[in-house]
Structure formats: structure tokens, C-alpha cells
Design an enzyme around this catalytic site. Sequence first.
Site, PDB file in Angstrom:
ATOM      1  N   ILE A 140      -0.931  -1.967  -5.695  1.00 42.03           N
ATOM      2  CA  ILE A 140      -1.712  -2.670  -6.719  1.00 42.03           C
ATOM      3  C   ILE A 140      -1.760  -1.896  -8.032  1.00 42.03           C
ATOM      4  O   ILE A 140      -2.188  -2.402  -9.050  1.00 42.03           O
ATOM      5  CB  ILE A 140      -3.132  -2.987  -6.178  1.00 42.03           C
ATOM      6  CG1 ILE A 140      -3.804  -4.087  -6.984  1.00 42.03           C
ATOM      7  CG2 ILE A 140      -3.981  -1.727  -6.101  1.00 42.03           C
ATOM      8  CD1 ILE A 140      -5.045  -4.661  -6.340  1.00 42.03           C
ATOM      9  N   ARG A 141      -1.318  -0.626  -8.013  1.00 43.87           N
ATOM     10  CA  ARG A 141      -1.294   0.184  -9.235  1.00 43.87           C
ATOM     11  C   ARG A 141       0.075   0.828  -9.369  1.00 43.87           C
ATOM     12  O   ARG A 141       0.837   0.862  -8.387  1.00 43.87           O
ATOM     13  CB  ARG A 141      -2.414   1.232  -9.229  1.00 43.87           C
ATOM     14  CG  ARG A 141      -2.313   2.176  -8.095  1.00 43.87           C
ATOM     15  CD  ARG A 141      -3.632   2.822  -7.733  1.00 43.87           C
ATOM     16  NE  ARG A 141      -3.462   3.505  -6.472  1.00 43.87           N
ATOM     17  CZ  ARG A 141      -3.038   4.764  -6.336  1.00 43.87           C
ATOM     18  NH1 ARG A 141      -2.792   5.500  -7.408  1.00 43.87           N
ATOM     19  NH2 ARG A 141      -2.868   5.308  -5.159  1.00 43.87           N
TER      20      ARG A 141
ATOM     21  N   TYR B 246     -14.907  -2.298   9.176  1.00 37.47           N
ATOM     22  CA  TYR B 246     -13.532  -1.806   9.337  1.00 37.47           C
ATOM     23  C   TYR B 246     -13.028  -2.130  10.751  1.00 37.47           C
ATOM     24  O   TYR B 246     -11.931  -2.664  10.936  1.00 37.47           O
ATOM     25  CB  TYR B 246     -13.544  -0.303   9.094  1.00 37.47           C
ATOM     26  CG  TYR B 246     -12.199   0.389   9.192  1.00 37.47           C
ATOM     27  CD1 TYR B 246     -11.189   0.114   8.288  1.00 37.47           C
ATOM     28  CD2 TYR B 246     -11.974   1.367  10.164  1.00 37.47           C
ATOM     29  CE1 TYR B 246      -9.969   0.785   8.353  1.00 37.47           C
ATOM     30  CE2 TYR B 246     -10.766   2.044  10.234  1.00 37.47           C
ATOM     31  CZ  TYR B 246      -9.768   1.748   9.326  1.00 37.47           C
ATOM     32  OH  TYR B 246      -8.578   2.418   9.396  1.00 37.47           O
TER      33      TYR B 246
ATOM     34  N   GLY C 119       0.835  -1.208   0.000  1.00 39.03           N
ATOM     35  CA  GLY C 119       0.000   0.000   0.000  1.00 39.03           C
ATOM     36  C   GLY C 119       0.865   1.250   0.000  1.00 39.03           C
ATOM     37  O   GLY C 119       0.506   2.279   0.585  1.00 39.03           O
TER      38      GLY C 119
ATOM     39  N   GLN D 128      -2.226   6.794   1.613  1.00 38.69           N
ATOM     40  CA  GLN D 128      -2.031   8.034   2.360  1.00 38.69           C
ATOM     41  C   GLN D 128      -0.780   7.969   3.245  1.00 38.69           C
ATOM     42  O   GLN D 128       0.037   8.881   3.236  1.00 38.69           O
ATOM     43  CB  GLN D 128      -3.278   8.332   3.208  1.00 38.69           C
ATOM     44  CG  GLN D 128      -3.365   9.786   3.628  1.00 38.69           C
ATOM     45  CD  GLN D 128      -4.229   9.993   4.861  1.00 38.69           C
ATOM     46  OE1 GLN D 128      -4.659   9.034   5.509  1.00 38.69           O
ATOM     47  NE2 GLN D 128      -4.486  11.239   5.184  1.00 38.69           N
TER      48      GLN D 128
HETATM   49  C1  AKB Z   1     -10.891   6.290   8.793  1.00 40.49           C
HETATM   50  O1  AKB Z   1     -11.520   7.326   9.010  1.00 40.49           O
HETATM   51  O2  AKB Z   1     -11.373   5.256   8.338  1.00 40.49           O
HETATM   52  C2  AKB Z   1      -9.418   6.278   9.146  1.00 40.49           C
HETATM   53  C3  AKB Z   1      -9.197   5.778  10.535  1.00 40.49           C
HETATM   54  C4  AKB Z   1      -9.443   6.657  11.684  1.00 40.49           C
HETATM   55  O3  AKB Z   1      -8.830   4.657  10.701  1.00 40.49           O
HETATM   56  N1  AKB Z   1      -8.869   7.579   8.966  1.00 40.49           N
END
Ligand code: AKB
Length: 320
Positions: free
Chosen positions: A35-36, A142, A8, A12
Site C-alpha cells: 500500500i506504500r 486477530y 504486503g 515483516q
Molecule cells: C503477533 O504477535 O500478532 C504475530 C503472530 C504470532 O501472529 N507475531
Amino acid sequence: MKKIIITGALGQIGSELTLKMRELYGKDNVVATDIRQPEDSAVVTEGIFELLDVTDGVRMRELVEQYQVDTFIHLAALLSAVAEAKPLLAWNLNMGGLMHALEVSREYGLKFFTPSSIGAFGPQTPKDQTPQVTVQRPTTMYGVTKVSGELLGDYYFQKFGVDTRSVRFPGLISHETLPGGGTTDYAVDIYYEALKHNTYTSFIDKGTYMDMMYMPDAVDLIIQLMEAPGDQLINRNAYNVSAMSIAPEDVERAIQKHLPDFKLTYAVDPVRQRIAESWPNAIDTLAARQEWGFKPKYDLDQMTADMLTQLKKKGLPAFV
Ligand code: AKB
């Protein structure tokens, strides 16, 4: 750390960490992967760069073998808002990539870093001065992948002796690469829009506090943690880290010190607002400070001054 692979690397964090690591460890000792392969990026053109889809464990192993690396920095992952829109993809990419990276690190005895996030907390977590060790019941995909990542880091350390290390990153703010798909992205967009239009419409509501950090501090802390003696690390997966706890109106006031007519309005995105409300207001960073000397340099005002200066230098049309 003598020879490092980064996944990655165009993301960012990766785009700044790669350049800093090349500077510190030598450009032949950092293998950037993504990946790019855009031809206009210094990550691609000014050092070793290889294409890698992190769900391809065979290719990952080939690169580790080919370059004889001793350190694995695994950054490739989907952020919170995109992961909420595509939960199955998020699970497959975030967990599939992580498992391959941990396995290859076990096999080749690599030192290992992957970021966790404030997203590893949930609505039942104490909101203020969130302790290092506390309830972690996130309500986003997430968050599920981040808690799983923390547990897997501990597991690979305890069972196989892999030197795994991690931090729970807050929202990261940078003038180099846009984040793309996070809940905290408003705190990046706002600076671009302030310079372009002198106004910004926030998708996160007034009064919503979240932890944040300026990217130079994030890059430095990864290197500092990775260089810290392993026997000092008690909470190795993963440390609470933050430089500021802010709401959109705090950024508004900080920007107004430079652009007095800057205006902030709100059009709240219910999905990202719900995610933000499930995260802490302000986490406690005591363990990181005590165990390896974490000390961020930038507060909100210092970050704002630098963001606006750097963006103007890049030629972003300033209002006024
Ligand atoms: C998000 O907002 O998904 C990220 C994080 C806080 O993990 N910046």
C-alpha cells in the site's frame, strides 16, 4: 510456481520473502505489491513493484491479469495488538483483503498461500504440545480473522479446488524489518535494545512462554510448503509450525552469552499480556514434519548469535 504476486511485500515476512523468491524464481517473475512505496527499499527498487490496497479487488484483479501470475502469496494483514486496538479495521482489512485474494485465485486458477497464526488458538486450547487439530476459540479480533481465514482456505479448496496452503506462524524474529503491532514483538525489540542500551524493558511478563521462529526458517518453509506435492497435504489450512518455545528470561540468558551485563526488566502491557496468555505455550508440529518435511534450522542460541551479528553489521551502535 512460475509467476508470483505478493501482497504486503514491504511487511515483516514480505520484505525477506520477496527478495528470496526473486533470487529463486527470477526477478521478472515476482510481482511485489504494497500500500506504500518507499524509494529506499530493495523490494521497490530491485524488481517489479506495484501499489496495491488489498481492499481494492478491482486493482488486484487487474494486476493478476496484467502479469499473468500463477501463484498468490497474500501477506497483507494487521497483527494482533493493532487489531485489538482497531477491531473493525482489522476485520475489514484482514477479511476483505483475504476474500478478494481468494476470489481472484479461484477465477484465475492460482496456487494460494496466506499465513495463519498461533493467534488462531484461544484460552480453551490445550497450552502444551497444542495439537494440530484442537479447540480454536480465540478471544481476539486477530484470532477471529485467522480462524476464519483457515476455514475459508478449506472452503475454497473443497468447493472450488483452489490449491490453498497455510501455516500457523509463531512470533517471527528478524533483523531486516520490524514487525509492528504484534504480541510477540518483544522478542525482536530486545535485540535492538540490547545492542543500543544493554537493557530492555519487556512488555510481556516473565514466565510467559510463546512459540517463535527466526525469519530465514519462516521464508524457507513457505517455499517448501508451496513446492510440496499437493496430494501429501492433509492439514493444508493450516499447519502448526514453531522452532522454539521461549519466555523473555530465556532470550535474556541467550543475549547474556554475548553481552554479559545485559539486563532485562519488566513493565507489563496488560493488553498484550492478556493476548499472550490466551495463546499456547508450545505447539506440536508433527503434522508439518510428517506431511512436507518441516525442519527449522535455528534454535534460540543460533538465532541470537546471528541476530546480534547481523544487527552489528548494519551499524547499530553496540554497547560496550
Ligand atoms: C503477533 O504477535 O500478532 C504475530 C503472530 C504470532 O501472529 N507475531
